[in-house]
Design a protein around this motif. Sequence first.
Motif, PDB file in Angstrom:
ATOM      1  N   ILE A 192      10.550  -7.559   7.815  1.00 29.49           N
ATOM      2  CA  ILE A 192      11.237  -8.289   6.733  1.00 29.49           C
ATOM      3  C   ILE A 192      12.492  -7.590   6.208  1.00 29.49           C
ATOM      4  N   THR A 193      12.817  -6.431   6.781  1.00 32.46           N
ATOM      5  CA  THR A 193      13.924  -5.650   6.200  1.00 32.46           C
ATOM      6  C   THR A 193      15.235  -6.434   6.142  1.00 32.46           C
ATOM      7  N   ASP A 194      15.483  -7.296   7.111  1.00 31.51           N
ATOM      8  CA  ASP A 194      16.758  -8.027   7.128  1.00 31.51           C
ATOM      9  C   ASP A 194      16.627  -9.466   6.630  1.00 31.51           C
ATOM     10  N   CYS A 195      15.498  -9.811   6.008  1.00 28.55           N
ATOM     11  CA  CYS A 195      15.332 -11.190   5.527  1.00 28.55           C
ATOM     12  C   CYS A 195      16.247 -11.463   4.330  1.00 28.55           C
ATOM     13  N   SER A 196      16.809 -12.663   4.273  1.00 31.97           N
ATOM     14  CA  SER A 196      17.628 -13.012   3.114  1.00 31.97           C
ATOM     15  C   SER A 196      16.741 -13.448   1.953  1.00 31.97           C
ATOM     16  N   LEU A 197      15.543 -13.894   2.278  1.00 34.65           N
ATOM     17  CA  LEU A 197      14.657 -14.424   1.236  1.00 34.65           C
ATOM     18  C   LEU A 197      13.211 -14.073   1.559  1.00 34.65           C
ATOM     19  N   ILE A 198      12.507 -13.553   0.539  1.00 34.80           N
ATOM     20  CA  ILE A 198      11.085 -13.247   0.695  1.00 34.80           C
ATOM     21  C   ILE A 198      10.331 -14.067  -0.342  1.00 34.80           C
ATOM     22  N   ILE A 199       9.484 -14.939   0.138  1.00 32.74           N
ATOM     23  CA  ILE A 199       8.757 -15.854  -0.747  1.00 32.74           C
ATOM     24  C   ILE A 199       7.338 -15.324  -0.891  1.00 32.74           C
ATOM     25  N   ILE A 200       6.922 -15.068  -2.129  1.00 30.50           N
ATOM     26  CA  ILE A 200       5.580 -14.482  -2.332  1.00 30.50           C
ATOM     27  C   ILE A 200       4.624 -15.548  -2.854  1.00 30.50           C
ATOM     28  N   THR A 201       3.661 -15.874  -2.015  1.00 27.64           N
ATOM     29  CA  THR A 201       2.648 -16.875  -2.382  1.00 27.64           C
ATOM     30  C   THR A 201       1.246 -16.275  -2.242  1.00 27.64           C
ATOM     31  N   ASN A 212      -3.788 -10.998  -9.763  1.00 32.91           N
ATOM     32  CA  ASN A 212      -2.555 -11.226  -9.005  1.00 32.91           C
ATOM     33  C   ASN A 212      -1.486 -10.168  -9.268  1.00 32.91           C
ATOM     34  N   VAL A 213      -1.520  -9.539 -10.441  1.00 37.72           N
ATOM     35  CA  VAL A 213      -0.596  -8.409 -10.653  1.00 37.72           C
ATOM     36  C   VAL A 213      -1.006  -7.268  -9.726  1.00 37.72           C
ATOM     37  N   ALA A 214      -2.326  -7.059  -9.559  1.00 40.64           N
ATOM     38  CA  ALA A 214      -2.794  -5.989  -8.664  1.00 40.64           C
ATOM     39  C   ALA A 214      -2.320  -6.270  -7.232  1.00 40.64           C
ATOM     40  N   ILE A 215      -2.382  -7.518  -6.814  1.00 38.40           N
ATOM     41  CA  ILE A 215      -1.924  -7.873  -5.453  1.00 38.40           C
ATOM     42  C   ILE A 215      -0.418  -7.622  -5.321  1.00 38.40           C
ATOM     43  N   LEU A 216       0.319  -8.006  -6.363  1.00 38.55           N
ATOM     44  CA  LEU A 216       1.777  -7.804  -6.346  1.00 38.55           C
ATOM     45  C   LEU A 216       2.120  -6.307  -6.269  1.00 38.55           C
ATOM     46  N   LYS A 217       1.312  -5.497  -6.946  1.00 35.28           N
ATOM     47  CA  LYS A 217       1.563  -4.046  -6.926  1.00 35.28           C
ATOM     48  C   LYS A 217       1.364  -3.466  -5.532  1.00 35.28           C
ATOM     49  N   SER A 218       0.576  -4.148  -4.698  1.00 30.40           N
ATOM     50  CA  SER A 218       0.427  -3.659  -3.322  1.00 30.40           C
ATOM     51  C   SER A 218       1.550  -4.196  -2.423  1.00 30.40           C
ATOM     52  N   ILE A 219       2.179  -5.278  -2.823  1.00 28.85           N
ATOM     53  CA  ILE A 219       3.201  -5.906  -1.962  1.00 28.85           C
ATOM     54  C   ILE A 219       4.603  -5.338  -2.212  1.00 28.85           C
ATOM     55  N   ILE A 220       4.981  -5.239  -3.501  1.00 28.01           N
ATOM     56  CA  ILE A 220       6.393  -4.895  -3.823  1.00 28.01           C
ATOM     57  C   ILE A 220       6.820  -3.538  -3.229  1.00 28.01           C
ATOM     58  N   PRO A 221       5.983  -2.491  -3.321  1.00 33.76           N
ATOM     59  CA  PRO A 221       6.441  -1.219  -2.728  1.00 33.76           C
ATOM     60  C   PRO A 221       6.688  -1.317  -1.224  1.00 33.76           C
TER      61      PRO A 221
END
Length: 314
Positions: free
Chosen positions: A69-78, A96-105
């Motif tokens: 995903i490094t060169d993606c113009s858009l990342i959609i989080i569902t 869902n905040v816990a899940i987001l905390k694993s994704i964003i880094p």
Amino acid sequence: MINMRKAAIIGCGFVGATTAFSLMHQGLFTELVLIDTDQKKAEGEAMDLSHGRPYVDTARIYAGTYDDITDCSLIIITAGANQKPNETRLDLVHKNVAILKSIIPEITKRGCEGLLLIVSNPVDILTYAAFRLSGFPSSRVFGSGTVLDSARFRYLLSEHLKVDTESIHAFIIGEHGDSELAVWSGTNVAGIPIHDFCEFRGHYHHTEAMEAIYHRVKNSAYDIIDRKGATYYGIAMAVSHITESIIRNKNSILPISSLLTGQYGIRDLYLSIPTIVNRGGAQQPLEIPLSGQEHLALTKSAKTLKEVIASLDL
Ligand code: 6V0
């Protein structure tokens, strides 16, 4: 380097998979990466969707990893839990905040320069969390907000008045959730104020009609979940609509969830107000005129969200 024709969807459940399906039909992307902790699910969705490629002008679509995903113009989080019957969106917040905390880094450590479009609920809180956790500028982090709610609103008004949805100019703003509000004071059909237009069409009981329509909009998700367990087609089309504004650099005005920096006296909070959207993301949240009552309702909506944010460790 960003590839404007490449996007990723993180979370391939009902909403993620349906969004991928909708995006494929738009033909905006040449590459679509699907990521899910359930890798087999992502693979299955990618395989199924790929079999439709001969019929659409899209995209290589595949189950990938964060390295893709490094060169993606858009990342959609569902990614994340959805509402069960009798659950509110705000009930999902800690999971869902816990899940987001694993994704964003995973996104930030790869130096990705794309935009983050958050769809998981409660969307305003999660978008704020994504903004704080990513350190990205606010223009690059926004949520689907009340784009879907506004579509529901316009659809119901169009049914009531028997006119095309395209001629109805109306917004739902505030939280995507129980404290959202309808901007009746600015609602118009082809420039004609809503009450005048209602009377042209033979409707005179404004208060009752407004109440009924607003409640149907606000309770749409509950009503659908009650009947079929989840909502996904409407949101998938709303996400595609936002995506089109970005990729085609349209400067559309959409009620996405964006960072307020003093509009209506609210700051350091994500919620939905009409915002200019283009290739750079959320460009300018607009302070549209509100009646005194609407302003009060928006302030209350903001207070609800602030209280939830205060309980989070971000
Ligand atoms: P779902 O069908 O349960 O799918 C969720 C997916 O997320 C599953 O496939 C999980 O495996 C995956 N997942 C969980 N954790 C992770 C992770 N860390 N990384 C990657 N993938 C992960 O749920 P559904 O698709 O129905 O809903 C997804 C989210 O969208 C929920 O939070 C809903 O509440 C929200 N919606 C938001 C709407 C809006 O208007 N903003 C509308 C509808 C649903």
